[in-house]
Design a protein around this motif. Structure first.
Motif, PDB file in Angstrom:
ATOM      1  N   ILE A   4      40.424  43.998  45.260  1.00 15.97           N
ATOM      2  CA  ILE A   4      39.712  42.808  45.721  1.00 15.97           C
ATOM      3  C   ILE A   4      40.397  42.335  46.996  1.00 15.97           C
ATOM      4  N   ASP A   5      39.653  42.282  48.091  1.00 13.44           N
ATOM      5  CA  ASP A   5      40.197  41.876  49.378  1.00 13.44           C
ATOM      6  C   ASP A   5      39.993  40.377  49.567  1.00 13.44           C
ATOM      7  N   VAL A   6      41.103  39.657  49.666  1.00 15.82           N
ATOM      8  CA  VAL A   6      41.037  38.208  49.862  1.00 15.82           C
ATOM      9  C   VAL A   6      41.584  37.813  51.239  1.00 15.82           C
ATOM     10  N   SER A   7      41.673  38.788  52.138  1.00  9.84           N
ATOM     11  CA  SER A   7      42.298  38.545  53.439  1.00  9.84           C
ATOM     12  C   SER A   7      41.476  37.648  54.360  1.00  9.84           C
ATOM     13  N   HIS A  16      36.604  32.089  44.687  1.00 10.92           N
ATOM     14  CA  HIS A  16      35.777  32.298  43.491  1.00 10.92           C
ATOM     15  C   HIS A  16      34.589  33.208  43.790  1.00 10.92           C
ATOM     16  N   ALA A  17      34.007  33.067  44.971  1.00 12.24           N
ATOM     17  CA  ALA A  17      32.883  33.928  45.343  1.00 12.24           C
ATOM     18  C   ALA A  17      33.330  35.384  45.429  1.00 12.24           C
ATOM     19  N   ALA A  18      34.491  35.624  46.019  1.00 15.44           N
ATOM     20  CA  ALA A  18      35.009  36.995  46.131  1.00 15.44           C
ATOM     21  C   ALA A  18      35.307  37.577  44.756  1.00 15.44           C
ATOM     22  N   LEU A  19      35.910  36.781  43.891  1.00 14.22           N
ATOM     23  CA  LEU A  19      36.227  37.241  42.537  1.00 14.22           C
ATOM     24  C   LEU A  19      34.950  37.518  41.749  1.00 14.22           C
ATOM     25  N   ALA A  20      33.990  36.613  41.851  1.00 14.34           N
ATOM     26  CA  ALA A  20      32.732  36.768  41.115  1.00 14.34           C
ATOM     27  C   ALA A  20      32.002  38.034  41.538  1.00 14.34           C
ATOM     28  N   PRO A  47      38.922  45.486  34.803  1.00 15.72           N
ATOM     29  CA  PRO A  47      39.687  46.731  34.751  1.00 15.72           C
ATOM     30  C   PRO A  47      41.130  46.478  34.344  1.00 15.72           C
ATOM     31  N   LYS A  48      41.775  47.510  33.892  1.00 15.97           N
ATOM     32  CA  LYS A  48      43.169  47.371  33.461  1.00 15.97           C
ATOM     33  C   LYS A  48      44.135  47.226  34.630  1.00 15.97           C
ATOM     34  N   HIS A  49      43.671  47.483  35.849  1.00 17.07           N
ATOM     35  CA  HIS A  49      44.517  47.361  37.031  1.00 17.07           C
ATOM     36  C   HIS A  49      43.707  46.723  38.153  1.00 17.07           C
ATOM     37  N   LEU A  50      44.171  45.564  38.606  1.00 16.64           N
ATOM     38  CA  LEU A  50      43.562  44.888  39.756  1.00 16.64           C
ATOM     39  C   LEU A  50      44.560  44.891  40.902  1.00 16.64           C
ATOM     40  N   ARG A  51      44.084  45.238  42.080  1.00 28.90           N
ATOM     41  CA  ARG A  51      44.903  45.125  43.285  1.00 28.90           C
ATOM     42  C   ARG A  51      44.267  44.048  44.150  1.00 28.90           C
ATOM     43  N   GLN A  81      45.687  41.506  27.102  1.00 27.54           N
ATOM     44  CA  GLN A  81      45.862  42.890  27.541  1.00 27.54           C
ATOM     45  C   GLN A  81      47.289  43.123  28.040  1.00 27.54           C
ATOM     46  N   PRO A  82      48.214  43.434  27.149  1.00 27.79           N
ATOM     47  CA  PRO A  82      49.602  43.638  27.594  1.00 27.79           C
ATOM     48  C   PRO A  82      49.743  44.729  28.654  1.00 27.79           C
ATOM     49  N   ARG A  83      48.816  45.684  28.686  1.00 27.36           N
ATOM     50  CA  ARG A  83      48.898  46.773  29.667  1.00 27.36           C
ATOM     51  C   ARG A  83      48.165  46.470  30.974  1.00 27.36           C
ATOM     52  N   PHE A  84      47.572  45.291  31.059  1.00 21.39           N
ATOM     53  CA  PHE A  84      46.890  44.890  32.279  1.00 21.39           C
ATOM     54  C   PHE A  84      47.913  44.738  33.401  1.00 21.39           C
ATOM     55  N   LEU A  85      47.548  45.179  34.605  1.00 21.22           N
ATOM     56  CA  LEU A  85      48.427  45.081  35.759  1.00 21.22           C
ATOM     57  C   LEU A  85      47.673  44.428  36.905  1.00 21.22           C
ATOM     58  N   ALA A  86      48.238  43.369  37.434  1.00 23.23           N
ATOM     59  CA  ALA A  86      47.720  42.745  38.648  1.00 23.23           C
ATOM     60  C   ALA A  86      48.750  42.981  39.735  1.00 23.23           C
ATOM     61  N   GLU A  87      48.289  43.539  40.834  1.00 19.41           N
ATOM     62  CA  GLU A  87      49.164  43.877  41.956  1.00 19.41           C
ATOM     63  C   GLU A  87      48.731  43.021  43.140  1.00 19.41           C
TER      64      GLU A  87
END
Length: 89
Positions: A4-7, A16-20, A47-51, A81-87
């Motif tokens: 997800i690009d928030v730049s 919120h619009a970008a996330l939605a 997803p289990k991994h968000l960047r 989700q213990p295995r969820f990763l946010a980067e």
């Protein structure tokens, strides 16, 4: 992994619009942090991994939104989700 690009985000509504859009929230998404929590815990499967790309920009321009996003995703990981990763890059 989903990126997800928030730049280019300049306010919380834009965040919120970008996330939605990226997470494919339903049209009735309330564009606030309580609604974000409801969406990721009951309306959509994330997803289990968000960047999150553009984190420094978001943190500088929308510091409250950046903090709330990180807190909410940390809470999601702890409770669901213990295995969820946010980067954050």
């Amino acid at each position: 992994m989903l990126t997800i690009d928030v730049s280019s985000v300049t306010d919380e509504r834009g965040l919120h619009a970008a996330l939605a859009q990226a997470l494919r929230f339903p049209g009735f998404y309330g564009m606030n942090w309580a609604a974000f929590w409801d969406a990721i815990t009951g309306l959509v499967q994330i997803p289990k991994h968000l960047r999150i790309v553009g984190w420094d920009h978001l943190n500088n321009h929308v510091p409250r939104g950046a903090a709330m996003l990180r807190q909410t995703l940390d809470r999601y990981q702890q409770q669901y989700q213990p295995r969820f990763l946010a980067e954050y890059t």
